[in-house]
Enzyme design. Structure first.
Site, short mmCIF file in Angstrom:
data_model
loop_
_atom_site.label_atom_id
_atom_site.label_comp_id
_atom_site.label_asym_id
_atom_site.label_seq_id
_atom_site.Cartn_x
_atom_site.Cartn_y
_atom_site.Cartn_z
N ASP A 443 -72.48 95.70 1.65
CA ASP A 443 -72.13 96.34 3.07
C ASP A 443 -73.42 97.06 3.80
O ASP A 443 -72.73 97.10 4.98
CB ASP A 443 -70.73 97.62 2.15
CG ASP A 443 -71.79 98.79 1.26
OD1 ASP A 443 -73.10 97.89 0.78
OD2 ASP A 443 -71.85 99.37 1.59
N ARG A 447 -79.22 101.92 1.12
CA ARG A 447 -78.89 103.39 0.50
C ARG A 447 -78.65 103.04 -0.19
O ARG A 447 -78.52 101.81 -1.07
CB ARG A 447 -77.48 104.14 1.11
CG ARG A 447 -76.05 103.95 0.57
CD ARG A 447 -75.23 104.26 1.81
NE ARG A 447 -73.85 103.48 1.65
CZ ARG A 447 -72.90 103.65 2.92
NH1 ARG A 447 -73.40 104.27 4.07
NH2 ARG A 447 -72.09 103.31 2.66
N ASP A 448 -78.21 104.37 -2.01
CA ASP A 448 -77.84 104.14 -3.12
C ASP A 448 -76.58 103.23 -3.13
O ASP A 448 -74.91 103.43 -4.01
CB ASP A 448 -77.45 105.00 -3.78
CG ASP A 448 -76.75 106.07 -2.99
OD1 ASP A 448 -75.89 105.96 -2.32
OD2 ASP A 448 -76.33 106.97 -4.14
N GLU A 449 -76.26 102.07 -2.19
CA GLU A 449 -74.73 100.85 -2.73
C GLU A 449 -74.90 99.46 -2.91
O GLU A 449 -75.42 99.01 -3.87
CB GLU A 449 -73.98 101.65 -1.56
CG GLU A 449 -72.27 101.49 -1.84
CD GLU A 449 -72.11 101.96 -0.97
OE1 GLU A 449 -70.80 101.46 -0.54
OE2 GLU A 449 -71.53 102.72 -0.65
N ASP A 456 -65.53 94.06 3.62
CA ASP A 456 -66.71 93.80 4.97
C ASP A 456 -66.22 92.16 5.03
O ASP A 456 -66.78 92.35 5.91
CB ASP A 456 -67.81 94.24 4.29
CG ASP A 456 -67.55 96.08 3.74
OD1 ASP A 456 -67.20 96.09 2.60
OD2 ASP A 456 -68.70 96.68 4.52
N TRP A 513 -59.60 94.04 0.69
CA TRP A 513 -60.68 93.52 0.04
C TRP A 513 -60.16 92.89 -0.77
O TRP A 513 -61.00 91.29 -0.61
CB TRP A 513 -60.83 94.97 -0.35
CG TRP A 513 -61.37 96.32 0.28
CD1 TRP A 513 -62.83 96.36 0.07
CD2 TRP A 513 -61.18 96.41 1.05
NE1 TRP A 513 -63.49 97.27 1.21
CE2 TRP A 513 -61.88 97.24 1.91
CE3 TRP A 513 -60.43 96.92 2.15
CZ2 TRP A 513 -62.21 97.98 2.43
CZ3 TRP A 513 -60.23 98.03 2.77
CH2 TRP A 513 -60.91 98.59 3.57
N GLU A 726 -71.99 101.70 10.67
CA GLU A 726 -70.86 101.77 9.75
C GLU A 726 -70.20 102.62 10.61
O GLU A 726 -68.39 102.28 10.11
CB GLU A 726 -71.12 102.22 8.05
CG GLU A 726 -70.04 102.59 7.40
CD GLU A 726 -70.48 103.02 6.09
OE1 GLU A 726 -69.59 103.00 5.35
OE2 GLU A 726 -71.42 103.62 6.09
N HIS A 747 -74.05 97.77 8.81
CA HIS A 747 -73.12 97.80 8.28
C HIS A 747 -72.36 96.50 9.20
O HIS A 747 -71.69 96.88 10.60
CB HIS A 747 -72.11 98.87 8.42
CG HIS A 747 -71.49 99.15 6.83
ND1 HIS A 747 -72.49 99.74 5.99
CD2 HIS A 747 -70.20 99.38 6.43
CE1 HIS A 747 -71.90 99.96 4.94
NE2 HIS A 747 -70.92 99.51 5.66
#
Length: 868
Positions: A443, A447-449, A456, A513, A726, A747
């Site tokens: 995605d 960041r912390d992802e 997506d 998804w 995003e 994103h």
């Protein structure tokens, strides 16, 4: 050129044919551009050289994509050279084009080595990378191959020299089920006598902190290396208890937080030192596989454009482009103490580095001085950034370089137009795709992802498949989706793959998804024409619809199943991105109907007639129930939104011309009432412009595309964006970052609009799977006066180049050998073969341009301004 040539022979969907796992690999040959008209293949000749002997076949067939292997099956380690030439119906032939093939280790028992590691580190802390090595002797050299992989990430060396050009190997995967390995030709690095094989091992995705709030050791807490080096098929060294280990200069290296290195500890002769005995961990749990997905490599370099001095006195490098990779130091900085600190961010906010969107990710590299710094770059982390704040040394433009990394897919699609802002939008899409195709389709990269969100890529796949050859990359990732769905999550495709725990939530059935298990294989089939991609995912898509998806008695979605719906609808509150205007279950059920219809089509393609009959009936049933639940007698949707109507029109959910006309009128009203601002999220955005264009509202599609103000595609461009955001307003007009806790500036999902640029503005799309026949139908509009688009298809390059010249539309079409194109222009509808054609047709501009918004009752009106 009038002659016909083969540009490349491809083995399955592999980038080179070296290190494949297919014993009978299908072959494809892509033709180069030609001016030869209507050249089509009548037959082909293929020669394989193996063990010094040639074997030749001539096949009377027009097929040039994924043709069957005509020879005896290949075996482990076997190499062969294949060459192909094509003969046309006119009797002319191409020259020979060859590809080299080599197989990896096909049987698990052929792996003689075991995973080796250092003693167990502190479980709940970052794990310091370590080195392992082994001295060995060979009497003579020969064909030398290293087979290697890791739990974590590794970088291998032979006699102190780095092996291969891959980075972040072996990538990220569902470690409990698969572990990809790499094959390297090390013939030129091996010497007679004493050699030393080594590896630097980091925790990588295997054991690092992942997800929110963050959990370590999701697959294990022991990073480890596995390898064996063979000469002429004989194992001369393998990972076992005879290896030694030691720490190196890298102190920590985490995916989210970055890397710390102590240059004083760097010893270029480390592989000659003494170490401590390794610990043997045994064989990996996951099956060792050689995948077709290309590896991650360093592919571009970007020099900084400016050194910014912030209000607080910090020095920040602006690279001018939001990118993914890391910063390399290009000079030796003096000093025996102190450190260089590099903090990364995508944006500046009010004159300072904008780090809030990173959440808990530190995205910081630290280099302790005292040793060599020239050439330093991180080994086991990556960052998403445009800006790098550097402290601890004097900062200038010459001392630092941004290194761009992504999975090395072949670039296939291009787009350019007369509209500079739309060109920048397309560039932003390309950069976002590159930055989020680092081993898995993620995605976001900062960041912390940084997770493999299924929704997506489901939205973006048609665009991705045009821009790059994604068949090997996405095909391998879908294998992981399939195995995690079937074996780990009770037939429910996880929201992220590889599965990472998010806020301690279990896997939830999620429309749009989870529909990736059917829709993305279908998108791949349309782009590349490979029925095997459908076949390998068939069980997955059926299990999802039959067993994983919770239903009401009507066959539609169970209303108790919470849904993301039209995620990130701009009308949703920043902290509640699912709370948009469109009923989440209407969006879910619309995708259910569409997905069911796609599965029925796939059954027909695969020749599963009994299954096709079942899915045809299932499709008719859920379509009927959708109409009863959500569509009025006149064609009004119960969710009166851009997304709801766009899905209904695009997915064929409206019955009869009377209802469709009512829905078209209502969509036109909403678009004009919203002053051409976007009012769609993940569900509606890939479909809204196509729905308008397909239903006689092309002028509205262009007006939305060219809208200037937030929310729109060109608002970020006007704010200086170089990647897709995003949120439509990830940055607010005053330069403040959106207050939502999810605010990425890289994103790709909303970049799905590029499929409209390719197919409608440029006018190029597949009419038959794999572009056996392309559709050429440019539809000019708005203020765009010219556009050109190209796609290097499995058959070769297609291109469309059009210009408006007064009342004339001039179009140039290029078709590859063995390909066809259906050309649809004003007064023209014909199917052409290879070569170049030029058309000069009468053109009448759309008198509805520019459309106007619908004024409201207030004296204060919404802005109505587009980017001309």
């Amino acid at each position: 050129m009038s002659s016909v040539s083969i540009a490349e022979v491809q083995v399955e969907h592999h980038e080179s044919g070296f290190g494949i796992s297919h014993t009978a690999p299908r072959l494809s040959w892509r033709f180069g551009p030609t001016t030869a008209k209507d050249w089509s293949q009548a037959s082909y000749e293929v020669v394989v050289t193996r063990n010094g002997k040639d074997e030749q076949y001539k096949v009377d067939s027009a097929e040039s994509v994924l043709v069957p292997w005509p020879f005896k099956k290949l075996s482990s380690r076997e190499s062969a050279t294949v060459k192909v030439r094509a003969i046309g119906k006119d009797g002319t032939s191409t020259g020979w084009k060859e590809a080299k093939i080599e197989l990896g280790l096909l049987e698990q028992e052929q792996w003689k080595g075991e995973l080796i590691s250092c003693p167990r580190r502190q479980v709940d802390e970052p794990k310091r990378p370590f080195r392992v090595w082994k001295e060995f002797k060979v009497d003579k050299t020969g064909r030398a191959r290293l087979y290697a992989t890791a739990h974590g990430l590794y970088e291998a060396t032979l006699n102190g020299k780095r092996i291969g050009d891959q980075v972040l190997a072996p990538g990220w995967q569902s470690y409990n089920h698969y572990l990809a390995y790499q094959i390297y030709d090390v013939t030129d690095l091996l010497v007679p006598g004493t050699n030393v094989l080594g590896a630097y091992v980091g925790e990588g995705w295997y054991a690092t902190r992942l997800g929110r709030p963050g959990e370590r050791n999701l697959w294990g807490d022991r990073p480890a290396f596995l390898g064996q080096l063979e000469v002429d098929g004989n194992v001369v060294v393998k990972t076992d208890s005879s290896w030694v280990w030691a720490d190196g200069p890298v102190i920590t290296s985490e995916i989210y937080d970055g890397e710390t290195v102590d240059t004083r500890l760097d010893d270029e002769t480390w592989w000659k030192a003494k170490g401590s005995p390794v610990e043997v961990l045994g064989k990996p749990k996951g099956k060792l596989v050689a995948r077709d997905a290309p590896p991650v490599r360093r592919l571009l370099e970007v020099k900084p454009k400016e050194v910014i001095t912030t209000k607080s006195g910090k020095k920040v490098l602006d690279f001018g482009q939001n990118l993914v990779g890391w910063v390399r130091i290009d000079k030796d900085f003096p000093g025996k103490e102190g450190r260089i600190t590099i903090r990364h961010a995508e944006v500046m906010e009010h004159g300072e580095l904008g780090v809030r969107p990173l959440r808990t990710a530190k995205a910081t590299d630290e280099i302790i001085l005292g040793g060599k710094t020239k050439g330093w770059e991180p080994k086991f982390t990556f960052h998403g950034f445009r800006y790098a704040e550097v402290s601890g040394v004097d900062v200038d433009l010459d001392s630092f370089t941004a290194v761009v990394v992504y999975s090395d897919m072949r670039r296939t699609g291009t787009f350019h137009s007369s509209h500079s802002a739309i060109n920048q939008l397309h560039s932003n899409v390309v950069w976002s795709m590159m930055g989020n195709f680092v081993s898995v389709p993620t995605d976001c990269p900062q960041r912390d992802e940084r997770l493999g969100w299924t929704g997506d890529i489901q939205a973006f796949a048609p665009t991705a498949n045009f821009l790059f050859d994604t068949a090997g990359f996405l095909g391998g990732w879908l294998n992981d989706v399939d195995v995690e769905q079937r074996l780990d999550h009770n037939n429910i495709p996880p929201e992220v793959v590889p599965k990472v725990t998010m806020n301690k939530r279990p896997v939830r059935p999620m429309a749009i998804w989870a529909d990736v298990v059917a829709l993305t294989p279908w998108d791949l089939y349309e782009a590349f024409g490979d029925e095997q991609l459908l076949s390998q995912q068939w069980e997955s898509m059926c299990l999802w619809l039959d067993k994983g998806l919770p239903r009401r008695s009507t066959g539609l979605w169970d209303h108790s199943a919470v849904q993301y719906g039209d995620w990130l609808d701009p009308r949703a509150p920043p902290q509640l991105p699912a709370h948009g205007l469109t009923d989440t279950h209407l969006a879910a059920d619309a995708y259910l109907v569409w997905t069911t219809g796609i599965v029925a089509k796939i059954a027909h393609v695969l020749g599963k007639e009994a299954e096709a009959k079942r899915w045809d009936k299932n499709y008719a049933d859920v379509l009927r129930e959708f109409r009863l639940e959500y569509v009025s007698a006149n064609g009004r949707l119960v969710s009166d939104t851009q997304t709801a109507i766009a899905l209904a029109l695009r997915f064929g959910l409206i019955e009869g011309e009377k209802q469709r006309e009512h829905s078209r009128e209502r969509l036109e009203y909403l678009v004009r009432w919203d002053a051409f601002k976007i009012s769609t999220g993940f569900a509606g955005t890939p479909n809204i412009l196509h729905a308008l264009a397909d239903n006689g509202l092309l002028h509205l599609a262009y007006r939305m595309l060219q809208e200037k103000d937030d929310p729109s595609w060109l608002y970020p461009v006007g704010m200086g964006a170089t990647t897709i955001w995003e949120r439509w307003n990830s940055m607010l007009p005053d330069g403040s970052i959106n207050p939502g806790q999810m605010t990425s500036f890289n994103h790709y999902a909303l970049g799905a609009v590029a499929s409209f640029l390719h197919a409608v503005v440029g006018g190029l799309s597949p009419l038959e799977p794999g572009y056996r026949t392309a559709l050429v139908q440019p539809q000019p509009g708005g203020t765009i006066t010219s556009a050109k688009v190209s796609y290097d298809s499995p058959y070769g390059p297609y291109a469309v180049d059009w210009t408006l010249d007064g009342e004339k539309l001039k179009v140039k079409v290029e078709v590859p050998p063995n390909g066809k194109a259906k050309v649809v222009l004003p007064g023209v509808e014909e199917t052409i073969g290879s070569g170049t054609r030029e058309y000069n047709v009468k053109w009448e501009g759309d008198k509805r341009w520019p459309p106007k918004l619908l004024p409201g009752p207030s004296s204060i009106q919404m802005p109505d301004e587009y980017v001309p």
